[in-house]
Design a protein around this motif. Sequence first.
Motif, PDB file in Angstrom:
ATOM      1  N   GLY A   1       0.809  -1.205   0.000  1.00 26.14           N
ATOM      2  CA  GLY A   1       0.000   0.000   0.000  1.00 26.14           C
ATOM      3  C   GLY A   1       0.843   1.256   0.000  1.00 26.14           C
ATOM      4  N   TYR A   2       0.255   2.347   0.466  1.00 24.10           N
ATOM      5  CA  TYR A   2       0.908   3.660   0.468  1.00 24.10           C
ATOM      6  C   TYR A   2       1.251   4.081   1.900  1.00 24.10           C
ATOM      7  N   PRO A   3       2.319   4.835   2.069  1.00 22.48           N
ATOM      8  CA  PRO A   3       2.795   5.147   3.424  1.00 22.48           C
ATOM      9  C   PRO A   3       1.815   5.970   4.256  1.00 22.48           C
ATOM     10  N   ASP A   4       0.917   6.722   3.621  1.00 23.04           N
ATOM     11  CA  ASP A   4      -0.016   7.563   4.365  1.00 23.04           C
ATOM     12  C   ASP A   4      -1.372   6.895   4.582  1.00 23.04           C
ATOM     13  N   ARG A   5      -1.452   5.592   4.320  1.00 26.38           N
ATOM     14  CA  ARG A   5      -2.716   4.869   4.469  1.00 26.38           C
ATOM     15  C   ARG A   5      -2.464   3.513   5.130  1.00 26.38           C
ATOM     16  N   PRO A   6      -3.527   2.898   5.669  1.00 25.17           N
ATOM     17  CA  PRO A   6      -3.357   1.574   6.288  1.00 25.17           C
ATOM     18  C   PRO A   6      -2.911   0.542   5.259  1.00 25.17           C
ATOM     19  N   PRO A   7      -2.335  -0.571   5.709  1.00 27.70           N
ATOM     20  CA  PRO A   7      -1.929  -1.634   4.785  1.00 27.70           C
ATOM     21  C   PRO A   7      -3.110  -2.130   3.963  1.00 27.70           C
ATOM     22  N   VAL A   8      -2.830  -2.546   2.738  1.00 24.76           N
ATOM     23  CA  VAL A   8      -3.877  -3.070   1.869  1.00 24.76           C
ATOM     24  C   VAL A   8      -3.619  -4.543   1.590  1.00 24.76           C
ATOM     25  N   ARG A   9      -4.649  -5.186   1.111  1.00 22.47           N
ATOM     26  CA  ARG A   9      -4.546  -6.600   0.766  1.00 22.47           C
ATOM     27  C   ARG A   9      -4.482  -6.762  -0.748  1.00 22.47           C
ATOM     28  N   VAL A  10      -3.630  -7.635  -1.214  1.00 20.04           N
ATOM     29  CA  VAL A  10      -3.675  -8.033  -2.614  1.00 20.04           C
ATOM     30  C   VAL A  10      -5.048  -8.656  -2.860  1.00 20.04           C
ATOM     31  N   GLY A  11      -5.626  -8.416  -4.035  1.00 19.98           N
ATOM     32  CA  GLY A  11      -6.990  -8.868  -4.288  1.00 19.98           C
ATOM     33  C   GLY A  11      -7.129 -10.352  -4.524  1.00 19.98           C
ATOM     34  N   LEU A  12      -6.302 -11.148  -3.894  1.00 17.04           N
ATOM     35  CA  LEU A  12      -6.323 -12.610  -3.995  1.00 17.04           C
ATOM     36  C   LEU A  12      -5.943 -13.189  -2.635  1.00 17.04           C
ATOM     37  N   SER A  13      -6.276 -14.453  -2.417  1.00 19.62           N
ATOM     38  CA  SER A  13      -5.852 -15.126  -1.186  1.00 19.62           C
ATOM     39  C   SER A  13      -4.446 -15.677  -1.392  1.00 19.62           C
ATOM     40  N   LEU A  14      -3.499 -14.762  -1.476  1.00 15.09           N
ATOM     41  CA  LEU A  14      -2.130 -15.125  -1.841  1.00 15.09           C
ATOM     42  C   LEU A  14      -1.505 -16.079  -0.830  1.00 15.09           C
ATOM     43  N   GLY A  15      -1.729 -15.837   0.464  1.00 18.96           N
ATOM     44  CA  GLY A  15      -1.139 -16.704   1.476  1.00 18.96           C
ATOM     45  C   GLY A  15      -1.623 -18.137   1.370  1.00 18.96           C
TER      46      GLY A  15
END
Length: 396
Positions: free
Chosen positions: A153-167
């Motif tokens: 994500g971006y440093p001025d916003r909360p973490p984002v999730r990749v739009g897939l169940s990558l894990g």
Amino acid sequence: MGPLKGIRVIELGQLIAGPFAGQMMADFGAEVIKVEPPGKGDAMRQWGRLDANGTPVWWNVIARGKRSVTLDLRTPEGQDILRDLVGEADVLIENFRPGTMERWGLGYDNLSKVNPRLIMARVSGYGQDGPYSQRAGFASVCEAMGGLRYVSGYPDRPPVRVGLSLGDTMAGFNAALGILLALEHRHKTGKGQVIDSAIYEAVLSLTEALVAEYDSGGHIRERFGSALPGIAPSNAYPTADDKEVIIGANQDTVFQRLCAVMGAPELAEDERYADHRARGRNQAELDARVGEWTRTVPAQQIVDQLSEAGVPVGLAYTAADMLNDPHFAARESVVRVSGPERGSLAMQNVFPRLSASPGSIRGLGPELGEDTDEVLSSTLGYDDATLAKMRERGVI
């Protein structure tokens, strides 16, 4: 035929991580017998987007090429049947919470007595041991623990999730890799073993030098948006037709070719951008300079010009783009698979590609329990009367 033809896999996993490992086994020729609870089956049968008829489509991808057997593993009789199936199998895949198989009397210690050659792949959020092993572990939280979320994500916003169940997918991939390694070990020794694939560790394995950077110098990698810190120019840039084009020109010679196409060859000689580290120090202003150029040119023209010049470039594809792309078509990266209950369904092909023994997709996801009678009769010798009685008792 596939290189895994002759390998029999019992898949007990549900949702994504375990079944993705089973999908890879089936893609390369293994006989994958998916064991599901009677009456309801794997929850993946209900997940994801619906087609025009209101039927979920994801199941047909993750269960492609598999056979469905219904079996209630919470009953002693169901557990006995599974032991019989294990006696005729090479691999068992499960992704229950650690300890569940042991409570059913189906831990590796017991199953390996039935079949010492058995390979058991165990997929979970946090692994089979350790203080967090009993925690519920979906991909979302395990991706965070493995380090992926913090840098996304971006440093001025909360973490984002990749739009897939990558894990989940990576843990399934690790399980499949582990199975292949264990098969090679068994080929040499005749003995099976356990594969422990944790979702958080599958994500951790993707994090490059993130841990080493902190250990050696106290550096914590932060979110940096659509680029990587110190890697420039390598970003998404706006175009004249309101699209975004991805350009990766961070190598010296490639950057020189980009500058030539931009009509600014002098930038490659500018001390601010002359080498990799200089471009990294001046990343923001260099990205802005590249963006000034891309804003004046339509996206496809940028792709054509930079491709011709040998600069890595492309667009962020949607599924529609993939289905219309000539390269996807030429390589059959996306194929159509037909099934008896529906027409054809487009999906990703089998990867990686093997020249002598390639994998193939043998059919869409099966109907719940459609193979129960055939598998139990041909594999274990159960007759029709026995099957009917087990069905009456809800065992199958």
